[in-house]
Design a protein around this motif. Sequence first.
Motif, PDB file in Angstrom:
ATOM      1  N   GLY A   1     -14.005   8.685  -3.263  1.00 56.77           N
ATOM      2  CA  GLY A   1     -12.858   8.877  -3.666  1.00 56.77           C
ATOM      3  C   GLY A   1     -12.698   9.626  -5.116  1.00 56.77           C
ATOM      4  O   GLY A   1     -12.051  10.361  -5.456  1.00 56.77           O
ATOM      5  N   ALA A   2     -13.934   9.178  -5.769  1.00 55.01           N
ATOM      6  CA  ALA A   2     -13.986   9.845  -7.067  1.00 55.01           C
ATOM      7  C   ALA A   2     -14.494  11.389  -6.984  1.00 55.01           C
ATOM      8  O   ALA A   2     -13.844  12.027  -7.856  1.00 55.01           O
ATOM      9  CB  ALA A   2     -15.421   9.228  -7.907  1.00 55.01           C
ATOM     10  N   LEU A   3     -15.141  11.825  -6.059  1.00 60.75           N
ATOM     11  CA  LEU A   3     -15.394  13.194  -5.683  1.00 60.75           C
ATOM     12  C   LEU A   3     -13.912  13.849  -5.376  1.00 60.75           C
ATOM     13  O   LEU A   3     -13.773  14.902  -5.692  1.00 60.75           O
ATOM     14  CB  LEU A   3     -16.353  13.388  -4.527  1.00 60.75           C
ATOM     15  CG  LEU A   3     -17.695  12.971  -4.933  1.00 60.75           C
ATOM     16  CD1 LEU A   3     -18.619  12.885  -3.547  1.00 60.75           C
ATOM     17  CD2 LEU A   3     -18.500  13.930  -5.928  1.00 60.75           C
ATOM     18  N   ALA A   4     -13.081  13.176  -4.574  1.00 64.18           N
ATOM     19  CA  ALA A   4     -11.875  13.691  -4.246  1.00 64.18           C
ATOM     20  C   ALA A   4     -11.107  13.855  -5.383  1.00 64.18           C
ATOM     21  O   ALA A   4     -10.382  14.977  -5.575  1.00 64.18           O
ATOM     22  CB  ALA A   4     -11.156  12.817  -3.115  1.00 64.18           C
ATOM     23  N   TRP A   5     -10.998  12.802  -6.239  1.00 65.44           N
ATOM     24  CA  TRP A   5     -10.271  13.153  -7.548  1.00 65.44           C
ATOM     25  C   TRP A   5     -10.666  14.280  -8.262  1.00 65.44           C
ATOM     26  O   TRP A   5      -9.862  15.100  -8.935  1.00 65.44           O
ATOM     27  CB  TRP A   5     -10.357  11.750  -8.492  1.00 65.44           C
ATOM     28  CG  TRP A   5      -9.600  11.765  -9.556  1.00 65.44           C
ATOM     29  CD1 TRP A   5      -8.211  11.303  -9.829  1.00 65.44           C
ATOM     30  CD2 TRP A   5      -9.722  12.314 -10.858  1.00 65.44           C
ATOM     31  NE1 TRP A   5      -7.913  11.437 -10.985  1.00 65.44           N
ATOM     32  CE2 TRP A   5      -8.904  12.201 -11.712  1.00 65.44           C
ATOM     33  CE3 TRP A   5     -11.065  13.006 -11.370  1.00 65.44           C
ATOM     34  CZ2 TRP A   5      -8.655  12.269 -13.167  1.00 65.44           C
ATOM     35  CZ3 TRP A   5     -10.911  13.464 -13.052  1.00 65.44           C
ATOM     36  CH2 TRP A   5     -10.026  12.962 -13.700  1.00 65.44           C
ATOM     37  N   GLY A   6     -12.167  14.241  -8.430  1.00 65.00           N
ATOM     38  CA  GLY A   6     -12.737  15.676  -9.061  1.00 65.00           C
ATOM     39  C   GLY A   6     -12.067  16.844  -8.552  1.00 65.00           C
ATOM     40  O   GLY A   6     -11.918  17.906  -9.229  1.00 65.00           O
ATOM     41  N   LEU A   7     -12.163  16.972  -7.192  1.00 66.21           N
ATOM     42  CA  LEU A   7     -11.533  18.268  -6.485  1.00 66.21           C
ATOM     43  C   LEU A   7     -10.344  18.627  -6.680  1.00 66.21           C
ATOM     44  O   LEU A   7     -10.075  19.773  -7.069  1.00 66.21           O
ATOM     45  CB  LEU A   7     -11.873  18.080  -5.090  1.00 66.21           C
ATOM     46  CG  LEU A   7     -12.049  19.301  -4.297  1.00 66.21           C
ATOM     47  CD1 LEU A   7     -13.284  20.107  -4.622  1.00 66.21           C
ATOM     48  CD2 LEU A   7     -12.273  19.014  -2.597  1.00 66.21           C
ATOM     49  N   ILE A   8      -9.667  17.627  -6.786  1.00 65.33           N
ATOM     50  CA  ILE A   8      -8.055  17.746  -7.130  1.00 65.33           C
ATOM     51  C   ILE A   8      -7.886  18.318  -8.613  1.00 65.33           C
ATOM     52  O   ILE A   8      -7.090  19.218  -8.849  1.00 65.33           O
ATOM     53  CB  ILE A   8      -7.250  16.565  -6.827  1.00 65.33           C
ATOM     54  CG1 ILE A   8      -7.075  16.296  -5.168  1.00 65.33           C
ATOM     55  CG2 ILE A   8      -5.564  16.697  -7.575  1.00 65.33           C
ATOM     56  CD1 ILE A   8      -6.668  14.953  -5.027  1.00 65.33           C
ATOM     57  N   TYR A   9      -8.782  17.799  -9.449  1.00 62.51           N
ATOM     58  CA  TYR A   9      -8.551  17.976 -11.006  1.00 62.51           C
ATOM     59  C   TYR A   9      -9.108  19.634 -11.213  1.00 62.51           C
ATOM     60  O   TYR A   9      -8.435  20.140 -11.883  1.00 62.51           O
ATOM     61  CB  TYR A   9      -9.430  17.100 -11.744  1.00 62.51           C
ATOM     62  CG  TYR A   9      -9.543  17.431 -13.255  1.00 62.51           C
ATOM     63  CD1 TYR A   9      -8.410  17.026 -14.063  1.00 62.51           C
ATOM     64  CD2 TYR A   9     -10.408  18.059 -13.853  1.00 62.51           C
ATOM     65  CE1 TYR A   9      -8.483  17.123 -15.449  1.00 62.51           C
ATOM     66  CE2 TYR A   9     -10.270  18.456 -15.284  1.00 62.51           C
ATOM     67  CZ  TYR A   9      -9.389  17.912 -15.969  1.00 62.51           C
ATOM     68  OH  TYR A   9      -9.355  18.324 -17.215  1.00 62.51           O
ATOM     69  N   ALA A  10      -9.710  19.843 -10.437  1.00 65.28           N
ATOM     70  CA  ALA A  10     -10.553  21.148 -10.509  1.00 65.28           C
ATOM     71  C   ALA A  10      -9.687  22.386 -10.070  1.00 65.28           C
ATOM     72  O   ALA A  10      -9.351  23.552 -10.532  1.00 65.28           O
ATOM     73  CB  ALA A  10     -11.842  21.371 -10.220  1.00 65.28           C
TER      74      ALA A  10
END
Length: 422
Positions: free
Chosen positions: A185-194
Amino acid sequence: MQPTEPPPAPLAAPSLRPVFVMLFALTTAFALSQAYRTVATLMAAPLQADFHLSAQALGLFAGAFHFAFGAMQLFMGIGIDLHGIRRTVLTAFPIAIAGSALSALATSYGALVLGQVLIGIGCAPAFLVCTVFIARHLPSHRFAAISGLTLSLGGIGMLLTGTPLAWLIEATSWRMGFWVLGAAGALAWGLIYALVHEPPPPAALAQTRLAQPKETLRQAIGKFGALFLLPHTLGIVLLAAVGYASFISLRGLWLGPLLIERHGFSLVQSGNVALVMSLASLISPPLFGRFDPGPAHRRRWIVGFTLLLASLFTVFALAHDTRIDVLAPMAIGLLSGYMVLQYADVRSAYPAAITGRAMAVFTMAMFLGVALMQWLTGIVASMASAHGMEPFTAVMASIAALLVAGALAFTVLPGPPPLEKP
């Protein structure tokens, strides 16, 4: 004599590639929400052993995610309208990561349920942002097909909660499952942020928005309430509450316990069946989206496939055969893709100005329906056991009955009036 200048090249159509990249990033959060909503089927046995849970308590644990998820759809829809897709999902999704950590650390049933509630709140905008993004930024005639593709990509999350999760739980513990999902989930959040930066609206629409006063929270809630005053909303909501709920109640809660208790399957063997069921559900939505019959026949298709799904659950309830109990989930997974037609139906049932809110109401009904069905079937299973009945027979029969009731309501209640838009 001077050479003549070549005629100017025609303007190239704007590329949709950046839009699809952003949609893919948003879909990663949806995939994680699909994983979270289906963990109960493989965690059921170890959770019952650790916390001494009854079937009713297990149903409440599984339903807690969906109660929170469904209840927050209204507010997430308002958040998207007032603050945009990017800000809404980036604000909410960390709550799911925190809920995953709390679940992994839980030492009591109450903490476990609270963790599910937090996960449900955090995942609440995950699919809604995808549908609104598609409606706003991609061609309207491709809505059903692209929504089906998005459902399939998001369904990869359910693959994680098949054999891989079963193997992880057997090798470590159910707690490690929550830790791994939290990290993903943390990786998905970072992908959306970027990657996600919502494209600006067309100039004419932007000027219209600037000319209008900013909507207040009270006005936004009032507009959601107005949707329920439209006569065709009730039938849509009642069917929405049982269709997807039947699939998730089987895949996300009862499939594992049924195979383990009825046929003596191991956790990994149950995970293998869940994995194949999930694969079937990935193939299905794009097919139904591609062959969408259009507004003239779509609602008849929806009713017909709902009744066919009810018949499969009836067979599941009455037959206690290993082959049927393995093959029926696969058939249900393959059929589940017809639900993408309901998204297209909702999109065509309301004016463009309220499409986003209509989608939020539809999604709210769908996931509150999942919560209610999982909670209700937990009660049914406990009552059946108390009266000496096989609990899974009662559970599958009750799901079939709810599907028939939803199809009946969708048929006899008023349908949408014809709209100018397709």
